[in-house]
Design a protein around this motif. Sequence first.
Motif, PDB file in Angstrom:
ATOM      1  N   LEU A  40     -10.486  11.790   8.285  1.00 29.52           N
ATOM      2  CA  LEU A  40      -9.365  11.655   7.515  1.00 29.52           C
ATOM      3  C   LEU A  40      -8.464  12.807   7.526  1.00 29.52           C
ATOM      4  O   LEU A  40      -7.283  12.734   7.314  1.00 29.52           O
ATOM      5  CB  LEU A  40      -9.559  10.792   5.927  1.00 29.52           C
ATOM      6  CG  LEU A  40     -10.097   9.764   6.039  1.00 29.52           C
ATOM      7  CD1 LEU A  40     -10.760   9.161   4.613  1.00 29.52           C
ATOM      8  CD2 LEU A  40      -9.455   8.550   6.383  1.00 29.52           C
ATOM      9  N   GLU A  45      -3.238  10.548   7.468  1.00 29.07           N
ATOM     10  CA  GLU A  45      -2.580   9.282   6.982  1.00 29.07           C
ATOM     11  C   GLU A  45      -3.505   8.347   6.541  1.00 29.07           C
ATOM     12  O   GLU A  45      -4.844   8.647   6.863  1.00 29.07           O
ATOM     13  CB  GLU A  45      -1.729   8.643   7.924  1.00 29.07           C
ATOM     14  CG  GLU A  45      -2.859   8.190   9.272  1.00 29.07           C
ATOM     15  CD  GLU A  45      -1.577   7.645  10.408  1.00 29.07           C
ATOM     16  OE1 GLU A  45      -0.382   7.374   9.842  1.00 29.07           O
ATOM     17  OE2 GLU A  45      -2.295   7.494  11.462  1.00 29.07           O
ATOM     18  N   GLU A  46      -3.156   7.342   5.701  1.00 24.17           N
ATOM     19  CA  GLU A  46      -4.095   6.233   5.278  1.00 24.17           C
ATOM     20  C   GLU A  46      -4.338   5.385   6.456  1.00 24.17           C
ATOM     21  O   GLU A  46      -3.550   5.095   7.146  1.00 24.17           O
ATOM     22  CB  GLU A  46      -3.565   5.638   3.955  1.00 24.17           C
ATOM     23  CG  GLU A  46      -3.480   6.272   2.722  1.00 24.17           C
ATOM     24  CD  GLU A  46      -2.783   5.527   1.521  1.00 24.17           C
ATOM     25  OE1 GLU A  46      -2.031   4.530   1.933  1.00 24.17           O
ATOM     26  OE2 GLU A  46      -3.302   6.002   0.613  1.00 24.17           O
ATOM     27  N   ARG A  69     -15.336   7.398  -2.593  1.00 26.98           N
ATOM     28  CA  ARG A  69     -14.257   6.938  -3.572  1.00 26.98           C
ATOM     29  C   ARG A  69     -14.686   7.409  -4.810  1.00 26.98           C
ATOM     30  O   ARG A  69     -13.820   8.037  -5.989  1.00 26.98           O
ATOM     31  CB  ARG A  69     -13.789   5.610  -3.097  1.00 26.98           C
ATOM     32  CG  ARG A  69     -12.821   5.171  -4.338  1.00 26.98           C
ATOM     33  CD  ARG A  69     -12.487   3.516  -4.191  1.00 26.98           C
ATOM     34  NE  ARG A  69     -13.541   2.590  -4.065  1.00 26.98           N
ATOM     35  CZ  ARG A  69     -14.492   2.352  -5.164  1.00 26.98           C
ATOM     36  NH1 ARG A  69     -14.287   2.659  -6.236  1.00 26.98           N
ATOM     37  NH2 ARG A  69     -15.589   1.648  -4.634  1.00 26.98           N
ATOM     38  N   ILE A  74     -11.962  10.485  -1.512  1.00 29.95           N
ATOM     39  CA  ILE A  74     -10.821   9.659  -1.132  1.00 29.95           C
ATOM     40  C   ILE A  74     -10.438   8.659  -1.921  1.00 29.95           C
ATOM     41  O   ILE A  74     -10.700   8.305  -2.982  1.00 29.95           O
ATOM     42  CB  ILE A  74     -11.315   9.044   0.251  1.00 29.95           C
ATOM     43  CG1 ILE A  74     -12.555   7.773  -0.352  1.00 29.95           C
ATOM     44  CG2 ILE A  74     -11.964   9.728   1.090  1.00 29.95           C
ATOM     45  CD1 ILE A  74     -12.967   7.071   0.836  1.00 29.95           C
ATOM     46  N   THR A  75      -9.091   8.058  -1.620  1.00 27.75           N
ATOM     47  CA  THR A  75      -8.593   6.968  -2.284  1.00 27.75           C
ATOM     48  C   THR A  75      -8.572   5.727  -1.296  1.00 27.75           C
ATOM     49  O   THR A  75      -8.477   6.026  -0.048  1.00 27.75           O
ATOM     50  CB  THR A  75      -6.955   7.139  -2.724  1.00 27.75           C
ATOM     51  OG1 THR A  75      -6.578   6.389  -3.500  1.00 27.75           O
ATOM     52  CG2 THR A  75      -6.187   7.603  -1.504  1.00 27.75           C
ATOM     53  N   GLN A  76      -8.738   4.736  -1.909  1.00 29.17           N
ATOM     54  CA  GLN A  76      -9.012   3.471  -1.322  1.00 29.17           C
ATOM     55  C   GLN A  76      -7.905   2.516  -1.765  1.00 29.17           C
ATOM     56  O   GLN A  76      -7.948   2.459  -3.168  1.00 29.17           O
ATOM     57  CB  GLN A  76     -10.263   2.702  -1.153  1.00 29.17           C
ATOM     58  CG  GLN A  76     -11.197   3.356  -0.252  1.00 29.17           C
ATOM     59  CD  GLN A  76     -12.673   2.675  -0.255  1.00 29.17           C
ATOM     60  OE1 GLN A  76     -13.129   2.556  -1.330  1.00 29.17           O
ATOM     61  NE2 GLN A  76     -13.189   2.708   0.988  1.00 29.17           N
ATOM     62  N   LEU A  84      -7.224   0.529   3.131  1.00 31.40           N
ATOM     63  CA  LEU A  84      -6.724   1.765   3.577  1.00 31.40           C
ATOM     64  C   LEU A  84      -7.350   2.860   2.728  1.00 31.40           C
ATOM     65  O   LEU A  84      -7.739   2.917   1.597  1.00 31.40           O
ATOM     66  CB  LEU A  84      -5.296   1.629   3.399  1.00 31.40           C
ATOM     67  CG  LEU A  84      -4.566   0.664   4.115  1.00 31.40           C
ATOM     68  CD1 LEU A  84      -3.142   1.021   4.056  1.00 31.40           C
ATOM     69  CD2 LEU A  84      -4.916   0.570   5.611  1.00 31.40           C
ATOM     70  N   ASN A  85      -7.803   3.959   3.671  1.00 28.68           N
ATOM     71  CA  ASN A  85      -8.644   4.920   2.894  1.00 28.68           C
ATOM     72  C   ASN A  85      -7.783   6.399   3.317  1.00 28.68           C
ATOM     73  O   ASN A  85      -7.033   6.425   4.305  1.00 28.68           O
ATOM     74  CB  ASN A  85      -9.740   5.166   3.644  1.00 28.68           C
ATOM     75  CG  ASN A  85     -10.608   4.127   3.661  1.00 28.68           C
ATOM     76  OD1 ASN A  85     -11.288   3.966   2.771  1.00 28.68           O
ATOM     77  ND2 ASN A  85     -10.624   3.233   4.531  1.00 28.68           N
ATOM     78  N   GLY A  86      -7.645   7.022   2.201  1.00 27.83           N
ATOM     79  CA  GLY A  86      -6.786   8.488   2.344  1.00 27.83           C
ATOM     80  C   GLY A  86      -7.605   9.378   1.693  1.00 27.83           C
ATOM     81  O   GLY A  86      -8.410   9.370   0.810  1.00 27.83           O
ATOM     82  N   ARG A  88      -8.059  12.650  -0.655  1.00 27.60           N
ATOM     83  CA  ARG A  88      -7.237  13.293  -1.738  1.00 27.60           C
ATOM     84  C   ARG A  88      -7.057  14.645  -1.896  1.00 27.60           C
ATOM     85  O   ARG A  88      -7.484  15.374  -2.798  1.00 27.60           O
ATOM     86  CB  ARG A  88      -8.136  12.752  -3.019  1.00 27.60           C
ATOM     87  CG  ARG A  88      -8.015  11.230  -3.264  1.00 27.60           C
ATOM     88  CD  ARG A  88      -8.672  10.761  -4.512  1.00 27.60           C
ATOM     89  NE  ARG A  88      -8.100  11.328  -5.525  1.00 27.60           N
ATOM     90  CZ  ARG A  88      -8.724  11.120  -6.762  1.00 27.60           C
ATOM     91  NH1 ARG A  88      -9.652  10.210  -7.067  1.00 27.60           N
ATOM     92  NH2 ARG A  88      -8.047  11.572  -8.081  1.00 27.60           N
TER      93      ARG A  88
END
Length: 111
Positions: A40, A45-46, A69, A74-76, A84-86, A88
């Motif tokens: 990531l 990017e997500e 998460r 990460i953010t989902q 989608l995962n990004g 943080r």
Amino acid sequence: MPQQRPAARQLDHPGREELRLEAVLHALSDPVRLQVVRALADLDEEVACSAVELPVSKSTSTHHFRVLREAGVITQCYYGTSKLNGLRRDDLDARFPGLLDAVLAAARSRD
């Protein structure tokens, strides 16, 4: 009377001030989860879970993404049927300055 669409499924994420060092370190201590974080960080990017190739089953992969998460690494979010995962990065850098960069540098030095 028009029908309303159901709200999109929301996933729980800790707020920036709720991030705990021990949870973040635990999440980053697993080699598979560290591989996710590295991917990531490199992609910046997500992306869908399937964009990160992992040497584990789909159910195990789901578990690792959930741990990341819930720790706040990460953010989902759902986008259609994809999750989608990004990374943080901003929240981690604000809460624990330099930690993410140090962990990523140490992981890359082992390659």
